[in-house]
Every structure is written in C-alpha cells, then in structure tokens.
Design a protein around this motif. Structure first.
Motif, PDB file in Angstrom:
ATOM      1  N   ARG A 127      -4.491 -76.123  10.963  1.00  0.00           N
ATOM      2  CA  ARG A 127      -3.708 -75.461  12.020  1.00  0.00           C
ATOM      3  C   ARG A 127      -4.531 -74.393  12.731  1.00  0.00           C
ATOM      4  N   ILE A 128      -5.286 -73.606  11.956  1.00  0.00           N
ATOM      5  CA  ILE A 128      -6.135 -72.558  12.528  1.00  0.00           C
ATOM      6  C   ILE A 128      -7.217 -73.190  13.395  1.00  0.00           C
ATOM      7  N   GLY A 129      -7.854 -74.230  12.894  1.00  0.00           N
ATOM      8  CA  GLY A 129      -8.895 -74.915  13.659  1.00  0.00           C
ATOM      9  C   GLY A 129      -8.373 -75.498  14.964  1.00  0.00           C
ATOM     10  N   ILE A 130      -7.207 -76.091  14.915  1.00  0.00           N
ATOM     11  CA  ILE A 130      -6.602 -76.653  16.132  1.00  0.00           C
ATOM     12  C   ILE A 130      -6.308 -75.554  17.136  1.00  0.00           C
ATOM     13  N   GLU A 131      -5.798 -74.432  16.658  1.00  0.00           N
ATOM     14  CA  GLU A 131      -5.479 -73.314  17.558  1.00  0.00           C
ATOM     15  C   GLU A 131      -6.735 -72.764  18.219  1.00  0.00           C
ATOM     16  N   ILE A 132      -7.771 -72.530  17.432  1.00  0.00           N
ATOM     17  CA  ILE A 132      -9.014 -71.980  17.990  1.00  0.00           C
ATOM     18  C   ILE A 132      -9.656 -72.976  18.941  1.00  0.00           C
ATOM     19  N   ARG A 133      -9.728 -74.221  18.535  1.00  0.00           N
ATOM     20  CA  ARG A 133     -10.321 -75.254  19.393  1.00  0.00           C
ATOM     21  C   ARG A 133      -9.531 -75.382  20.698  1.00  0.00           C
ATOM     22  N   GLY A 134      -8.202 -75.313  20.599  1.00  0.00           N
ATOM     23  CA  GLY A 134      -7.367 -75.391  21.798  1.00  0.00           C
ATOM     24  C   GLY A 134      -7.629 -74.246  22.753  1.00  0.00           C
ATOM     25  N   ARG A 135      -7.829 -73.060  22.215  1.00  0.00           N
ATOM     26  CA  ARG A 135      -8.110 -71.904  23.069  1.00  0.00           C
ATOM     27  C   ARG A 135      -9.465 -72.051  23.762  1.00  0.00           C
ATOM     28  N   THR A 151     -19.828 -77.881  20.164  1.00  0.00           N
ATOM     29  CA  THR A 151     -20.884 -76.872  19.997  1.00  0.00           C
ATOM     30  C   THR A 151     -20.295 -75.473  19.916  1.00  0.00           C
ATOM     31  N   LEU A 152     -19.359 -75.162  20.795  1.00  0.00           N
ATOM     32  CA  LEU A 152     -18.736 -73.838  20.790  1.00  0.00           C
ATOM     33  C   LEU A 152     -17.858 -73.640  19.556  1.00  0.00           C
ATOM     34  N   ASP A 153     -17.205 -74.693  19.127  1.00  0.00           N
ATOM     35  CA  ASP A 153     -16.392 -74.634  17.913  1.00  0.00           C
ATOM     36  C   ASP A 153     -17.289 -74.343  16.708  1.00  0.00           C
ATOM     37  N   LEU A 154     -18.418 -75.029  16.614  1.00  0.00           N
ATOM     38  CA  LEU A 154     -19.376 -74.789  15.528  1.00  0.00           C
ATOM     39  C   LEU A 154     -19.981 -73.394  15.617  1.00  0.00           C
ATOM     40  N   LEU A 155     -20.253 -72.932  16.815  1.00  0.00           N
ATOM     41  CA  LEU A 155     -20.776 -71.583  17.012  1.00  0.00           C
ATOM     42  C   LEU A 155     -19.811 -70.561  16.423  1.00  0.00           C
TER      43      LEU A 155
END
Length: 186
Positions: A127-135, A151-155
């Motif tokens: 859920r946290i990953g989806i929220e951050i990736r969505g933003r 790339t930005l998600d991994l960063l």
C-alpha cells in the motif's frame, strides 16, 4: 480521522483503540529505540491489554508500519501550481522524505519495520509503495515513462533505506533526492 485496519473492519470504538495504540507507539519511540519497543509497552501506554493490542497488530513491525502508512496517507500532496515536471517530482520526493524528519526514533523504526516479513507488514508495504509510486507518477504527468518512474521509485527507496540505517539524516536525504532527481530528469 479513522482508518480501516489492515486486518479487519473497525467499529468507532475499535478505531479509537487503534488510534491510541498508534499514538502510543510514537510516544514509546520518542523514549526508546525500535529494539526496545514492544507491543506490551505500547498497549500499557494506550490503556489496553496486550491481547487487545494483538487483536489489531500482529507484531511491533506491523504497528510501526501502520503508523507510517497513516502518516503518509494523511500527508498533503505538495502544491504543484507553476512547477515544471522536475519541480513537481522534487516536491513529492522532498515531502515524503521529510515526513518523519523530526522524529528520528520513528523514522529508524519504520525502516526496520518495513523490512520485516510479517504478512501484515507486507500488505502495508505494498500500500505504501503504491501510494508513493502514484505520487511520483502524478508529478511526472501522464503518460509517465515506465523506466523513468521505476528509476525514481528506486531512487526514493534507496534513499529511504540509507537514512533509516543512519547513513545521513532525513534532511540530508531530502537534499540528495532533489539533486539526484534533477540529474535524472534534466
């Protein structure tokens, strides 16, 4: 504001108990580190029995992950009016990085908790990953380049891990994320 538990739907009274447990976890972490945090201590501070606390949280990792999920989901999305793509992405990354900057005990605990294998933590991690990736995706503008988004998600994930293990502060993390994202985006 009440939140639905990751384990079950809550009545208003149960939601209040979960809120108290989450707040008590933060209070305990202000006094002790993650290793010293116990569900029993949090329950005592919240004025409930340990069995009640375990009704809602399977582990201290689950409890801390829930605290972070609540903080993240309640945090406002940064204003993006007048910002270009790089500015929007930087604002998102900075906002998330600074979410726990003023609470070092909690921020370190979150890193430890999110690395756990508890199924309830795994659920929250998704859920946290989806929220951050969505933003990040929203800040990039649609359609977002999938490779750039990854790339930005991994960063962000790498920076969060570094700060969580004590390799720099969250304030330093925010600045480094800004510089790194700018290099990637420009």
């Amino acid at each position: 504001m009440s939140f639905e538990s990751t384990r079950r739907r809550l009545t208003p009274k149960q939601a209040d108990t979960v809120d108290r447990l989450c707040e008590s976890a933060v209070q305990v972490l202000r006094e002790d580190d993650f290793a010293g945090l116990t569900v029993r201590a949090v329950a005592s501070r919240a004025g409930v029995g340990p069995a009640t606390a375990y009704t809602y949280f399977s582990s201290k990792e689950h409890l801390v992950a829930e605290v972070f999920w609540r903080r993240l989901s309640q945090s406002p999305r940064p204003e993006s009016d007048g910002l270009d793509r790089t500015g929007r992405v930087v604002a998102v990354l900075r906002g998330i990085a600074l979410l726990l900057a003023d609470e070092p005990g909690l921020s370190s605990a979150v890193t430890n908790a999110l690395l756990g294998s508890d199924p309830d933590v795994e659920h929250l991690r998704v859920r946290i990953g989806i929220e951050i990736r969505g933003r990040i995706e929203e800040a990039l503008g649609k359609p977002a380049d999938p490779e750039l988004l990854e790339t930005l998600d991994l960063l962000y994930a790498g920076a969060l891990l570094r700060a969580g293990i004590g390799y720099g502060s969250y304030e330093d993390l925010a600045g480094q994320l800004e510089r790194s994202a700018t290099m990637i985006l420009e």
